[in-house]
Design a protein around this motif. Structure first.
Motif, mmCIF file in Angstrom:
data_model
loop_
_atom_site.group_PDB
_atom_site.id
_atom_site.type_symbol
_atom_site.label_atom_id
_atom_site.label_comp_id
_atom_site.label_asym_id
_atom_site.label_seq_id
_atom_site.Cartn_x
_atom_site.Cartn_y
_atom_site.Cartn_z
ATOM 1 N N PHE A 5 15.860 87.877 38.149
ATOM 2 C CA PHE A 5 16.469 88.653 39.228
ATOM 3 C C PHE A 5 15.789 90.015 39.353
ATOM 4 O O PHE A 5 15.442 90.443 40.460
ATOM 5 N N ASP A 6 15.603 90.699 38.242
ATOM 6 C CA ASP A 6 14.996 92.033 38.267
ATOM 7 C C ASP A 6 13.597 92.005 38.875
ATOM 8 O O ASP A 6 13.227 92.896 39.643
ATOM 9 N N VAL A 7 12.822 90.993 38.528
ATOM 10 C CA VAL A 7 11.456 90.866 39.057
ATOM 11 C C VAL A 7 11.505 90.664 40.578
ATOM 12 O O VAL A 7 10.778 91.328 41.323
ATOM 13 N N LEU A 8 12.376 89.759 41.029
ATOM 14 C CA LEU A 8 12.490 89.500 42.466
ATOM 15 C C LEU A 8 13.067 90.704 43.201
ATOM 16 O O LEU A 8 12.633 91.039 44.307
ATOM 17 N N TYR A 9 14.018 91.384 42.591
ATOM 18 C CA TYR A 9 14.606 92.585 43.190
ATOM 19 C C TYR A 9 13.550 93.672 43.351
ATOM 20 O O TYR A 9 13.424 94.288 44.420
ATOM 21 N N LYS A 10 12.777 93.896 42.317
ATOM 22 C CA LYS A 10 11.725 94.920 42.362
ATOM 23 C C LYS A 10 10.687 94.605 43.443
ATOM 24 O O LYS A 10 10.127 95.503 44.060
ATOM 25 N N ALA A 11 10.461 93.303 43.680
ATOM 26 C CA ALA A 11 9.495 92.887 44.704
ATOM 27 C C ALA A 11 10.066 92.999 46.114
ATOM 28 O O ALA A 11 9.348 92.813 47.091
ATOM 29 N N GLY A 16 19.445 95.031 51.256
ATOM 30 C CA GLY A 16 19.945 96.265 50.667
ATOM 31 C C GLY A 16 21.313 96.174 50.024
ATOM 32 O O GLY A 16 21.625 96.936 49.111
ATOM 33 N N ASN A 17 22.134 95.217 50.480
ATOM 34 C CA ASN A 17 23.483 95.108 49.913
ATOM 35 C C ASN A 17 23.511 94.296 48.622
ATOM 36 O O ASN A 17 24.566 94.118 48.034
ATOM 37 N N VAL A 18 22.368 93.815 48.175
ATOM 38 C CA VAL A 18 22.270 93.113 46.888
ATOM 39 C C VAL A 18 21.547 94.041 45.920
ATOM 40 O O VAL A 18 20.352 94.273 46.040
ATOM 41 N N THR A 19 22.308 94.580 44.979
ATOM 42 C CA THR A 19 21.711 95.505 44.013
ATOM 43 C C THR A 19 21.815 95.000 42.581
ATOM 44 O O THR A 19 21.210 95.567 41.683
ATOM 45 N N GLN A 20 22.605 93.954 42.395
ATOM 46 C CA GLN A 20 22.724 93.354 41.070
ATOM 47 C C GLN A 20 22.930 91.854 41.225
ATOM 48 O O GLN A 20 23.338 91.374 42.278
ATOM 49 N N GLU A 21 22.642 91.133 40.185
ATOM 50 C CA GLU A 21 22.688 89.683 40.237
ATOM 51 C C GLU A 21 24.057 89.153 40.653
ATOM 52 O O GLU A 21 24.167 88.171 41.388
ATOM 53 N N SER A 22 25.119 89.821 40.256
ATOM 54 C CA SER A 22 26.466 89.366 40.583
ATOM 55 C C SER A 22 26.790 89.469 42.071
ATOM 56 O O SER A 22 27.788 88.905 42.527
ATOM 57 N N ASP A 23 25.953 90.155 42.847
ATOM 58 C CA ASP A 23 26.137 90.217 44.294
ATOM 59 C C ASP A 23 25.755 88.905 44.972
ATOM 60 O O ASP A 23 26.046 88.710 46.148
ATOM 61 N N LEU A 24 25.075 88.028 44.248
ATOM 62 C CA LEU A 24 24.595 86.766 44.802
ATOM 63 C C LEU A 24 25.575 85.632 44.563
ATOM 64 O O LEU A 24 26.361 85.659 43.616
ATOM 65 N N ASP A 25 25.487 84.628 45.407
ATOM 66 C CA ASP A 25 26.252 83.398 45.238
ATOM 67 C C ASP A 25 25.921 82.809 43.862
ATOM 68 O O ASP A 25 24.768 82.863 43.425
ATOM 69 N N PRO A 26 26.893 82.251 43.165
ATOM 70 C CA PRO A 26 26.636 81.682 41.836
ATOM 71 C C PRO A 26 25.530 80.616 41.808
ATOM 72 O O PRO A 26 24.772 80.536 40.836
ATOM 73 N N LYS A 27 25.412 79.833 42.877
ATOM 74 C CA LYS A 27 24.337 78.824 42.934
ATOM 75 C C LYS A 27 22.974 79.495 42.979
ATOM 76 O O LYS A 27 22.021 79.029 42.347
ATOM 77 N N VAL A 28 22.880 80.581 43.728
ATOM 78 C CA VAL A 28 21.614 81.319 43.808
ATOM 79 C C VAL A 28 21.298 81.954 42.451
ATOM 80 O O VAL A 28 20.156 81.916 41.993
ATOM 81 N N ASP A 60 17.866 87.655 53.764
ATOM 82 C CA ASP A 60 19.186 87.160 54.109
ATOM 83 C C ASP A 60 19.459 85.813 53.444
ATOM 84 O O ASP A 60 20.542 85.577 52.904
ATOM 85 N N LEU A 61 18.480 84.946 53.442
ATOM 86 C CA LEU A 61 18.644 83.639 52.794
ATOM 87 C C LEU A 61 18.816 83.774 51.287
ATOM 88 O O LEU A 61 19.596 83.045 50.678
ATOM 89 N N MET A 62 18.100 84.694 50.680
ATOM 90 C CA MET A 62 18.205 84.876 49.233
ATOM 91 C C MET A 62 19.605 85.349 48.850
ATOM 92 O O MET A 62 20.081 85.063 47.762
ATOM 93 N N ARG A 63 20.261 86.026 49.753
ATOM 94 C CA ARG A 63 21.606 86.524 49.475
ATOM 95 C C ARG A 63 22.641 85.402 49.527
ATOM 96 O O ARG A 63 23.584 85.388 48.755
ATOM 97 N N THR A 64 22.462 84.438 50.424
ATOM 98 C CA THR A 64 23.540 83.503 50.701
ATOM 99 C C THR A 64 23.276 82.046 50.362
ATOM 100 O O THR A 64 24.225 81.280 50.217
#
Length: 67
Positions: A5-11, A16-28, A60-64
């Motif tokens: 997650f950190d690697v993908l986030y840094k890239a 913007g509304n996803v700042t930590q892994e728990s912001d994502l759907d559990p499947k993602v 957007d897709l990565m979030r949901t």
């Protein structure tokens, strides 16, 4: 060592509304954790080749959605 997650986030692969892994759907979250380093590198490489509109769509897709 950074998490997948950190690697993908840094890239910049998340909106913007996803700042930590728990912001994502559990499947993602589960999918991201299961990716190999080669898969992570490929995702980042392909993402950087996209134009700004396409990058926004990917974020957007990565979030949901599970990919």
């Amino acid at each position: 060592m950074m998490s997948n997650f950190d690697v993908l986030y840094k890239a910049g692969l998340f909106p913007g509304n996803v700042t930590q892994e728990s912001d994502l759907d559990p499947k993602v979250q589960a999918t991201i954790k299961s990716l190999s380093q080669e898969e992570i590198s490929a995702l980042i490489s392909m993402f950087k080749k996209l134009d700004g509109v396409a990058q926004d769509q990917v974020r957007d897709l990565m979030r949901t959605a599970s990919f």
